[in-house]
Design a protein around this motif. Structure first.
Motif, PDB file in Angstrom:
ATOM      1  N   LEU A  36       0.841  -1.195   0.000  1.00 37.65           N
ATOM      2  CA  LEU A  36       0.000   0.000   0.000  1.00 37.65           C
ATOM      3  C   LEU A  36       0.879   1.249   0.000  1.00 37.65           C
ATOM      4  CD1 LEU A  36      -2.877   1.116   0.096  1.00 37.65           C
ATOM      5  CD2 LEU A  36      -2.731   1.014   2.596  1.00 37.65           C
ATOM      6  N   HIS A  37       0.605   2.168  -0.894  1.00 41.74           N
ATOM      7  CA  HIS A  37       1.311   3.442  -1.095  1.00 41.74           C
ATOM      8  C   HIS A  37       2.693   3.294  -1.740  1.00 41.74           C
ATOM      9  CE1 HIS A  37      -1.929   5.399   0.971  1.00 41.74           C
ATOM     10  NE2 HIS A  37      -1.738   4.646   2.022  1.00 41.74           N
ATOM     11  N   GLU A  38       3.088   2.087  -2.082  1.00 46.12           N
ATOM     12  CA  GLU A  38       4.350   1.897  -2.799  1.00 46.12           C
ATOM     13  C   GLU A  38       4.208   2.489  -4.194  1.00 46.12           C
ATOM     14  OE1 GLU A  38       7.370  -1.633  -4.329  1.00 46.12           O
ATOM     15  OE2 GLU A  38       5.674  -2.153  -3.057  1.00 46.12           O
ATOM     16  N   SER A  39       5.280   3.081  -4.686  1.00 45.55           N
ATOM     17  CA  SER A  39       5.223   3.788  -5.961  1.00 45.55           C
ATOM     18  C   SER A  39       6.461   3.501  -6.793  1.00 45.55           C
ATOM     19  CB  SER A  39       5.123   5.296  -5.683  1.00 45.55           C
ATOM     20  OG  SER A  39       4.926   6.005  -6.861  1.00 45.55           O
ATOM     21  N   ILE A  40       6.256   3.368  -8.087  1.00 40.18           N
ATOM     22  CA  ILE A  40       7.358   3.217  -9.039  1.00 40.18           C
ATOM     23  C   ILE A  40       7.206   4.300 -10.097  1.00 40.18           C
ATOM     24  CG2 ILE A  40       8.366   1.770 -10.838  1.00 40.18           C
ATOM     25  CD1 ILE A  40       7.473  -0.665  -9.285  1.00 40.18           C
ATOM     26  N   GLN A  41       8.233   5.112 -10.264  1.00 40.12           N
ATOM     27  CA  GLN A  41       8.194   6.161 -11.276  1.00 40.12           C
ATOM     28  C   GLN A  41       8.493   5.553 -12.645  1.00 40.12           C
ATOM     29  OE1 GLN A  41      11.012   9.372 -10.854  1.00 40.12           O
ATOM     30  NE2 GLN A  41       9.931  10.625 -12.343  1.00 40.12           N
ATOM     31  N   LEU A  42       7.602   5.815 -13.600  1.00 39.67           N
ATOM     32  CA  LEU A  42       7.789   5.336 -14.961  1.00 39.67           C
ATOM     33  C   LEU A  42       8.241   6.455 -15.888  1.00 39.67           C
ATOM     34  CD1 LEU A  42       4.673   3.024 -15.237  1.00 39.67           C
ATOM     35  CD2 LEU A  42       7.029   2.371 -14.767  1.00 39.67           C
ATOM     36  N   LEU A  43       7.714   7.645 -15.679  1.00 42.77           N
ATOM     37  CA  LEU A  43       8.058   8.837 -16.445  1.00 42.77           C
ATOM     38  C   LEU A  43       8.136  10.013 -15.469  1.00 42.77           C
ATOM     39  CD1 LEU A  43       5.608   8.341 -19.468  1.00 42.77           C
ATOM     40  CD2 LEU A  43       8.087   7.992 -19.501  1.00 42.77           C
ATOM     41  N   PRO A  44       8.703  11.134 -15.873  1.00 43.24           N
ATOM     42  CA  PRO A  44       8.811  12.275 -14.946  1.00 43.24           C
ATOM     43  C   PRO A  44       7.456  12.851 -14.509  1.00 43.24           C
ATOM     44  CG  PRO A  44      10.292  12.561 -16.809  1.00 43.24           C
ATOM     45  CD  PRO A  44       9.431  11.361 -17.111  1.00 43.24           C
ATOM     46  N   PHE A  45       6.367  12.348 -15.055  1.00 45.23           N
ATOM     47  CA  PHE A  45       5.034  12.842 -14.705  1.00 45.23           C
ATOM     48  C   PHE A  45       4.045  11.704 -14.445  1.00 45.23           C
ATOM     49  CE2 PHE A  45       5.561  12.447 -19.244  1.00 45.23           C
ATOM     50  CZ  PHE A  45       4.452  11.697 -19.617  1.00 45.23           C
ATOM     51  N   PHE A  46       4.553  10.465 -14.341  1.00 46.53           N
ATOM     52  CA  PHE A  46       3.672   9.303 -14.262  1.00 46.53           C
ATOM     53  C   PHE A  46       4.280   8.207 -13.384  1.00 46.53           C
ATOM     54  CE2 PHE A  46       2.484   5.180 -16.384  1.00 46.53           C
ATOM     55  CZ  PHE A  46       1.183   5.132 -15.901  1.00 46.53           C
ATOM     56  N   ASN A  47       3.502   7.760 -12.393  1.00 46.42           N
ATOM     57  CA  ASN A  47       3.899   6.673 -11.498  1.00 46.42           C
ATOM     58  C   ASN A  47       2.844   5.580 -11.502  1.00 46.42           C
ATOM     59  OD1 ASN A  47       6.049   8.251 -10.539  1.00 46.42           O
ATOM     60  ND2 ASN A  47       4.921   8.916  -8.731  1.00 46.42           N
ATOM     61  N   PHE A  48       3.252   4.377 -11.104  1.00 44.93           N
ATOM     62  CA  PHE A  48       2.330   3.363 -10.633  1.00 44.93           C
ATOM     63  C   PHE A  48       2.401   3.467  -9.118  1.00 44.93           C
ATOM     64  CE2 PHE A  48       2.407   0.051 -14.307  1.00 44.93           C
ATOM     65  CZ  PHE A  48       1.420   0.759 -14.962  1.00 44.93           C
ATOM     66  N   THR A  49       1.299   3.814  -8.478  1.00 44.15           N
ATOM     67  CA  THR A  49       1.237   3.976  -7.026  1.00 44.15           C
ATOM     68  C   THR A  49      -0.021   3.286  -6.517  1.00 44.15           C
ATOM     69  OG1 THR A  49       2.307   6.142  -7.208  1.00 44.15           O
ATOM     70  CG2 THR A  49       1.184   5.650  -5.135  1.00 44.15           C
ATOM     71  N   TYR A  50       0.148   2.309  -5.659  1.00 45.43           N
ATOM     72  CA  TYR A  50      -0.997   1.564  -5.125  1.00 45.43           C
ATOM     73  C   TYR A  50      -1.667   2.355  -4.006  1.00 45.43           C
ATOM     74  CZ  TYR A  50      -3.450  -2.025  -2.374  1.00 45.43           C
ATOM     75  OH  TYR A  50      -4.368  -2.724  -1.650  1.00 45.43           O
ATOM     76  N   VAL A  51      -2.916   2.717  -4.247  1.00 44.83           N
ATOM     77  CA  VAL A  51      -3.742   3.366  -3.226  1.00 44.83           C
ATOM     78  C   VAL A  51      -5.110   2.700  -3.202  1.00 44.83           C
ATOM     79  CG1 VAL A  51      -2.551   5.600  -3.324  1.00 44.83           C
ATOM     80  CG2 VAL A  51      -4.511   5.196  -4.798  1.00 44.83           C
ATOM     81  N   ARG A  52      -5.804   2.912  -2.101  1.00 43.92           N
ATOM     82  CA  ARG A  52      -7.158   2.379  -1.944  1.00 43.92           C
ATOM     83  C   ARG A  52      -8.145   3.539  -1.939  1.00 43.92           C
ATOM     84  NH1 ARG A  52      -5.858  -1.794   3.013  1.00 43.92           N
ATOM     85  NH2 ARG A  52      -4.591  -3.223   1.755  1.00 43.92           N
ATOM     86  N   ASN A  53      -9.224   3.374  -2.681  1.00 43.29           N
ATOM     87  CA  ASN A  53     -10.265   4.399  -2.737  1.00 43.29           C
ATOM     88  C   ASN A  53     -11.541   3.803  -2.148  1.00 43.29           C
ATOM     89  OD1 ASN A  53     -12.140   6.360  -3.310  1.00 43.29           O
ATOM     90  ND2 ASN A  53     -11.651   6.507  -5.478  1.00 43.29           N
TER      91      ASN A  53
END
Length: 168
Positions: A36-53
């Motif tokens: 949860l909340h872990e993030s991987i930057q793919l581009l300078p304006f785009f991440n994969f970030t796990y969040v719960r809604n």
């Protein structure tokens, strides 16, 4: 109403199935690969970030105490049934409308499954600029958004174009 199911907008239901499968596979990958909340930057304006809604769009009603889970589930089911009914009543040739409805159905069912299984929706697509982040979303949300844009486009289409398309 078209005479057969084949001649109706139901013919486009494969789009809903495709959106649903892509959404669920991507969410299963996120759940298996990210904390949860872990993030991987793919581009300078785009991440994969796990969040719960726990709410709806932009976390609307996320702090409501749990009743919103069932409220949004009922809305997803209701809209999916209504749009399916409308698909059955119209010609398969109305491609923009059929595509819009099936994108929304696939997205609604994808998020419904999350709400029923987890009590929240898995979001992971994170666009940002400098320190400002757009609310995270998922493939189901994208299907719903694109479907809504297509419905708006159709609403503003000149009347004669819509009639010509329907007669084809």
């Amino acid at each position: 109403m078209p005479l057969s199911w084949k001649e109706s907008g139901i013919r486009w239901y494969w789009v809903a199935v495709l959106v649903f499968i892509a959404d669920q596979l991507s969410k299963q990958w996120v759940l298996a690969s990210f904390d949860l909340h872990e993030s991987i930057q793919l581009l300078p304006f785009f991440n994969f970030t796990y969040v719960r809604n726990y709410g709806a769009a932009f976390s609307f009603l996320s702090e409501a105490g749990g009743w919103q889970r069932w409220f949004f589930a009922i809305i997803a089911i209701g809209f999916s049934v209504l749009l399916t009914y409308w698909l059955r009543k119209q010609s398969h040739r109305l491609w923009r409308t059929n595509l819009a409805y099936t994108l929304i159905i696939g997205g609604a069912i994808g998020n419904l499954v999350d709400r029923l299984l987890h009590g929240y929706v898995v979001d992971f697509i994170d666009f940002y600029w400098k320190t400002s982040h757009y609310p995270a979303f998922n493939i189901a949300d994208s299907g719903i958004f694109i479907g809504a844009v297509l419905i708006l486009w159709e609403a503003f289409q000149p009347e004669d174009e819509a009639q010509t398309e329907q007669k084809k």
